[in-house]
Motif scaffolding. Structure first.
Motif, PDB file in Angstrom:
ATOM      1  N   SER A 150      69.207 -74.909  -9.512  1.00 29.89           N
ATOM      2  CA  SER A 150      68.409 -76.105  -9.244  1.00 29.89           C
ATOM      3  C   SER A 150      67.232 -76.173 -10.201  1.00 29.89           C
ATOM      4  CB  SER A 150      67.909 -76.103  -7.795  1.00 29.89           C
ATOM      5  OG  SER A 150      67.008 -75.032  -7.599  1.00 29.89           O
ATOM      6  N   GLU A 151      66.579 -77.319 -10.185  1.00 28.26           N
ATOM      7  CA  GLU A 151      65.371 -77.511 -10.980  1.00 28.26           C
ATOM      8  C   GLU A 151      64.301 -78.125 -10.097  1.00 28.26           C
ATOM      9  OE1 GLU A 151      66.701 -79.982 -14.195  1.00 28.26           O
ATOM     10  OE2 GLU A 151      67.039 -81.696 -12.902  1.00 28.26           O
ATOM     11  N   GLU A 152      63.046 -77.801 -10.393  1.00 29.52           N
ATOM     12  CA  GLU A 152      61.910 -78.325  -9.635  1.00 29.52           C
ATOM     13  C   GLU A 152      60.961 -79.014 -10.598  1.00 29.52           C
ATOM     14  OE1 GLU A 152      59.872 -75.350  -7.337  1.00 29.52           O
ATOM     15  OE2 GLU A 152      61.753 -74.353  -6.833  1.00 29.52           O
ATOM     16  N   TRP A 153      60.435 -80.149 -10.162  1.00 32.99           N
ATOM     17  CA  TRP A 153      59.454 -80.898 -10.959  1.00 32.99           C
ATOM     18  C   TRP A 153      58.145 -80.948 -10.186  1.00 32.99           C
ATOM     19  CZ3 TRP A 153      61.194 -82.170 -15.692  1.00 32.99           C
ATOM     20  CH2 TRP A 153      62.570 -82.231 -15.877  1.00 32.99           C
ATOM     21  N   HIS A 154      57.050 -80.667 -10.868  1.00 34.41           N
ATOM     22  CA  HIS A 154      55.727 -80.728 -10.245  1.00 34.41           C
ATOM     23  C   HIS A 154      54.811 -81.560 -11.138  1.00 34.41           C
ATOM     24  CE1 HIS A 154      57.404 -76.813  -8.771  1.00 34.41           C
ATOM     25  NE2 HIS A 154      57.129 -77.425  -7.643  1.00 34.41           N
ATOM     26  N   LYS A 178      51.632 -74.301  -9.958  1.00 34.53           N
ATOM     27  CA  LYS A 178      53.037 -74.599 -10.159  1.00 34.53           C
ATOM     28  C   LYS A 178      53.268 -75.134 -11.570  1.00 34.53           C
ATOM     29  CE  LYS A 178      53.927 -75.630  -5.334  1.00 34.53           C
ATOM     30  NZ  LYS A 178      54.410 -76.633  -4.375  1.00 34.53           N
ATOM     31  N   TYR A 181      57.845 -77.820 -14.826  1.00 35.75           N
ATOM     32  CA  TYR A 181      59.307 -77.803 -14.748  1.00 35.75           C
ATOM     33  C   TYR A 181      59.749 -76.364 -14.527  1.00 35.75           C
ATOM     34  CZ  TYR A 181      64.174 -78.445 -16.353  1.00 35.75           C
ATOM     35  OH  TYR A 181      65.539 -78.474 -16.447  1.00 35.75           O
ATOM     36  N   THR A 184      65.623 -72.635 -11.160  1.00 34.30           N
ATOM     37  CA  THR A 184      66.029 -71.554 -10.267  1.00 34.30           C
ATOM     38  C   THR A 184      67.486 -71.247 -10.565  1.00 34.30           C
ATOM     39  OG1 THR A 184      64.493 -72.322  -8.577  1.00 34.30           O
ATOM     40  CG2 THR A 184      66.235 -70.825  -7.861  1.00 34.30           C
TER      41      THR A 184
END
Length: 199
Positions: A150-154, A178, A181, A184
């Motif tokens: 997965s990827e997370e954007w903050h 955080k 970008y 995981t």
């Protein structure tokens, strides 16, 4: 892992760049604005690929900047889910393993996504995979292969100013906890983990 993304933007060319050819001045301004920066929901911009279209330059009143509307394509780092990537172990903790490539540092493998039978050794501060009668170590700076989960954007919105009560004592500098970008990944699967294991 790398994709081409089409972007439209207004480029402002300063009078200092008038000595350059117009396409070189535009390329330099685009690279200065986007290269090595994360654009939300797009990825980490690496460099300009090509320019598709430019408008005529219009000189702004009072500042002397030439405003040019540009459509261009950027090389962007944004791996897709399920893609296998090679990276280097940067740091380890009981929560998991942090990885880094030569140009991107925000990759995390949680302990639940390590191979079954992995244990954290607090004395060595590293993870160990115990498979039957063999013990294999996740050494720092070791090359590993992992799969993107997965990827997370903050959003990196600026924080409000901090009031200084006493100028003599040092105030901690606020930092964004955080990254803009984060990827995981997983190392639980055949062919994943330290590259030396599979040679």
């Amino acid at each position: 892992m790398f994709i081409l993304t089409k972007i439209a933007d207004l480029v402002q060319i300063a009078p200092d760049d008038f000595r350059k050819q117009s396409h070189i001045a535009i390329e330099d301004n685009i690279n200065a604005k986007y290269a090595n920066k994360v654009v939300q929901k797009i990825g980490l911009c690496i460099c300009l690929w090509d320019i598709l279209w430019t408008s005529e330059g219009l000189i702004g009143q009072g500042d002397g900047l030439v405003n040019v509307n540009v459509e261009f394509r950027m090389v962007v780092f944004r791996p897709f889910k399920g893609e296998a990537i090679v990276a280097r172990i940067a740091d380890q903790s009981p929560e998991g393993i942090n990885l880094a490539t030569d140009f991107f540092d925000d990759i995390f493998i949680p302990w639940t996504e390590l191979p079954e039978g992995s244990e954290f050794e607090p004395s060595e501060n590293l993870w160990v995979w115990k498979e039957e009668d063999q013990v294999m170590y996740f050494d720092n700076n070791e090359m590993v292969r992992f799969k993107v989960l997965s990827e997370e954007w903050h959003d990196q919105a600026p924080s409000k100013p901090v009031e200084v009560v006493d100028a003599t004592e040092e105030q901690p500098v606020p930092t964004n906890a955080k990254p803009p970008y984060k990827i995981t990944g997983s190392m639980s699967g055949p062919g994943l983990g330290c590259c030396l294991w599979w040679e």
